[in-house]
Design an enzyme around this catalytic site. Sequence first.
Site, PDB file in Angstrom:
ATOM      1  N   SER A 124       0.835  -1.197   0.000  1.00  0.00           N
ATOM      2  CA  SER A 124       0.000   0.000   0.000  1.00  0.00           C
ATOM      3  C   SER A 124       0.868   1.244   0.000  1.00  0.00           C
ATOM      4  O   SER A 124       1.973   1.242   0.560  1.00  0.00           O
ATOM      5  CB  SER A 124      -0.865  -0.018   1.269  1.00  0.00           C
ATOM      6  OG  SER A 124      -1.463   1.245   1.463  1.00  0.00           O
ATOM      7  N   TYR A 147      -1.544  -0.858  10.900  1.00  0.00           N
ATOM      8  CA  TYR A 147      -1.875  -1.455   9.596  1.00  0.00           C
ATOM      9  C   TYR A 147      -0.722  -1.228   8.615  1.00  0.00           C
ATOM     10  O   TYR A 147      -0.217  -2.156   7.983  1.00  0.00           O
ATOM     11  CB  TYR A 147      -3.176  -0.840   9.047  1.00  0.00           C
ATOM     12  CG  TYR A 147      -3.361  -1.097   7.567  1.00  0.00           C
ATOM     13  CD1 TYR A 147      -3.619  -2.381   7.098  1.00  0.00           C
ATOM     14  CD2 TYR A 147      -3.242  -0.061   6.625  1.00  0.00           C
ATOM     15  CE1 TYR A 147      -3.754  -2.627   5.728  1.00  0.00           C
ATOM     16  CE2 TYR A 147      -3.384  -0.298   5.273  1.00  0.00           C
ATOM     17  CZ  TYR A 147      -3.642  -1.579   4.831  1.00  0.00           C
ATOM     18  OH  TYR A 147      -3.768  -1.828   3.487  1.00  0.00           O
ATOM     19  N   LYS A 151       2.241  -3.824   6.594  1.00  0.00           N
ATOM     20  CA  LYS A 151       2.610  -3.858   5.168  1.00  0.00           C
ATOM     21  C   LYS A 151       4.126  -3.697   5.022  1.00  0.00           C
ATOM     22  O   LYS A 151       4.768  -4.383   4.234  1.00  0.00           O
ATOM     23  CB  LYS A 151       1.896  -2.735   4.404  1.00  0.00           C
ATOM     24  CG  LYS A 151       0.393  -2.905   4.337  1.00  0.00           C
ATOM     25  CD  LYS A 151       0.005  -4.106   3.501  1.00  0.00           C
ATOM     26  CE  LYS A 151      -1.490  -4.313   3.418  1.00  0.00           C
ATOM     27  NZ  LYS A 151      -1.856  -5.638   2.916  1.00  0.00           N
TER      28      LYS A 151
HETATM   29  P1  NAD Z   1     -11.056  -6.887   1.612  1.00  0.00           P
HETATM   30  O1  NAD Z   1     -11.216  -6.854   3.084  1.00  0.00           O
HETATM   31  O2  NAD Z   1     -12.251  -6.668   0.763  1.00  0.00           O
HETATM   32  O3  NAD Z   1     -10.371  -8.270   1.156  1.00  0.00           O
HETATM   33  C1  NAD Z   1      -9.478  -8.967   1.991  1.00  0.00           C
HETATM   34  C2  NAD Z   1      -9.973 -10.403   2.083  1.00  0.00           C
HETATM   35  O4  NAD Z   1      -9.067 -11.151   2.908  1.00  0.00           O
HETATM   36  C3  NAD Z   1     -11.354 -10.520   2.725  1.00  0.00           C
HETATM   37  O5  NAD Z   1     -12.181 -11.287   1.874  1.00  0.00           O
HETATM   38  C4  NAD Z   1     -11.102 -11.237   4.062  1.00  0.00           C
HETATM   39  O6  NAD Z   1     -12.190 -12.070   4.413  1.00  0.00           O
HETATM   40  C5  NAD Z   1      -9.828 -12.014   3.749  1.00  0.00           C
HETATM   41  N1  NAD Z   1      -8.979 -12.313   4.912  1.00  0.00           N
HETATM   42  C6  NAD Z   1      -8.520 -11.453   5.869  1.00  0.00           C
HETATM   43  N2  NAD Z   1      -7.744 -12.117   6.744  1.00  0.00           N
HETATM   44  C7  NAD Z   1      -7.693 -13.409   6.349  1.00  0.00           C
HETATM   45  C8  NAD Z   1      -7.067 -14.579   6.853  1.00  0.00           C
HETATM   46  N3  NAD Z   1      -6.330 -14.562   7.981  1.00  0.00           N
HETATM   47  N4  NAD Z   1      -7.229 -15.746   6.193  1.00  0.00           N
HETATM   48  C9  NAD Z   1      -7.979 -15.800   5.061  1.00  0.00           C
HETATM   49  N5  NAD Z   1      -8.624 -14.726   4.534  1.00  0.00           N
HETATM   50  C10 NAD Z   1      -8.471 -13.541   5.181  1.00  0.00           C
HETATM   51  O7  NAD Z   1      -9.896  -5.839   1.237  1.00  0.00           O
HETATM   52  P2  NAD Z   1      -9.449  -5.266  -0.178  1.00  0.00           P
HETATM   53  O8  NAD Z   1      -9.827  -3.839  -0.230  1.00  0.00           O
HETATM   54  O9  NAD Z   1      -9.859  -6.187  -1.258  1.00  0.00           O
HETATM   55  O10 NAD Z   1      -7.872  -5.307   0.018  1.00  0.00           O
HETATM   56  C11 NAD Z   1      -7.099  -6.415  -0.395  1.00  0.00           C
HETATM   57  C12 NAD Z   1      -5.669  -6.191   0.029  1.00  0.00           C
HETATM   58  O11 NAD Z   1      -5.192  -4.969  -0.520  1.00  0.00           O
HETATM   59  C13 NAD Z   1      -5.473  -6.069   1.549  1.00  0.00           C
HETATM   60  O12 NAD Z   1      -4.273  -6.730   1.904  1.00  0.00           O
HETATM   61  C14 NAD Z   1      -5.358  -4.572   1.759  1.00  0.00           C
HETATM   62  O13 NAD Z   1      -4.583  -4.275   2.892  1.00  0.00           O
HETATM   63  C15 NAD Z   1      -4.652  -4.145   0.489  1.00  0.00           C
HETATM   64  N6  NAD Z   1      -4.895  -2.737   0.144  1.00  0.00           N
HETATM   65  C16 NAD Z   1      -6.175  -2.292   0.017  1.00  0.00           C
HETATM   66  C17 NAD Z   1      -6.421  -0.956  -0.277  1.00  0.00           C
HETATM   67  C18 NAD Z   1      -7.843  -0.430  -0.394  1.00  0.00           C
HETATM   68  O14 NAD Z   1      -8.025   0.785  -0.349  1.00  0.00           O
HETATM   69  N7  NAD Z   1      -8.852  -1.263  -0.561  1.00  0.00           N
HETATM   70  C19 NAD Z   1      -5.343  -0.074  -0.454  1.00  0.00           C
HETATM   71  C20 NAD Z   1      -4.044  -0.565  -0.341  1.00  0.00           C
HETATM   72  C21 NAD Z   1      -3.832  -1.913  -0.033  1.00  0.00           C
END
Ligand code: NAD
Length: 338
Positions: A124, A147, A151
Amino acid sequence: MRILVTGGAGYIGSHTCVELLARGDAVTVIDNLSNSREESLRRVEGLTGREVDFHRVDLLDRPGLDRVMAIAQPESVIHFAGLKAVGESVREPLRYHQNNVAGTLHLVEAMAAIGCRRLVFSSSATVYGHGAPPLREAAPLGATNPYGKTKWIIEEICRDLAASDPAWRIALLRYFNPVGAHPSGQIGEDPQGLPNNLMPYVLQVAVGRLPHLNVFGTDWPTPDGTGIRDYLHVVDLARGHLAAVDHLDRLAGCVAINLGTGRGTSVLELVSGVERASGKRVPWQPSSRRSGDVAVSFADPTLAKELLGWTAELGLDAMCSDAWRWQVGNPRGFAAAP
Ligand code: NAD
Ligand code: UDP
């Protein structure tokens, strides 16, 4: 290619599964559904006419993870699974380190056990802390909350791993601000409770679920006084993952790559975009600055173009109209689905 997607039922993961399936990859998903619903994967299957091999497994369940690895025998892994709410991470830091960091350690160990060493990781732009834009990958790192620290720590673990064994190929993708939804309106972001991020909050105001937007600071040193971010269409972001998987063999060891548009948009410009897309007014009120926020953040996306041949193609209007189609068709997200 056989690809294992962790967190594939979530927001970015589900959009990436659509793109992978559409081009013919075999997709296995591991997700514990802690922040998602299986309905998203049913819709991914409906959109592509192809099956997802889904396993409800927690990354902290190492035997469960090993079982799926042994069956799926992935050639590459795209690792989205993680907790991502900044405020919650401040209140529950150990849960974030346990889930995100320990979960990733389990994952890379389980990958090594079956001889799979090709990984794309969801990092991120938050790892840049308070850096000055446009942010380049070489900028100093400095996360300001647990958080962001997870990362950063995971990035360091990946760098150590790749240094220890040149067979590892790891792309650390630093996303800027993913927004929008699949143009079908079938899948999109489904935040639980009050949204933390701007776009889902604005959408819920436009659809009438929330009365008004609180704009966190109208006195930032920006043209309209509101914060500027690099919003990126989730379908562009999903395609960035395909480009990264395809280029893993050409990357040297472990490489961090920004995924952003390189363009900044203010809070009020995004509000106007949603108003245009929805035909609804989005009432807003000035509110105090949110602690930890910066005035301006946007990417220098040059490296993604050079290494992956990837650039973002979709603009703010597509982000807003696709997000609106999803919101209006699914005002309660996936929860209302049978
Ligand atoms: P999201 O919460 O929609 O998706 C993450 C998924 O991981 C969820 O379905 C959750 O159920 C699953 N999960 C969490 N912990 C778990 C575990 N221990 N075992 C199995 N499954 C698990 O989030 P997103 O927005 O799709 O983000 C995906 C990734 O991208 C994340 O790592 C997030 O930190 C990163 N990210 C997101 C953003 C954003 O703005 N959405 C920005 C930068 C980075
Ligand atoms: N923001 C806002 N009201 C909200 C949520 C966010 O004014 O209810 C602002 C926030 O201060 C920032 C921008 O919108 O300037 C994007 O915030 P978001 O949380 O979506 O992304 P991040 O700050 O993590 O990049």
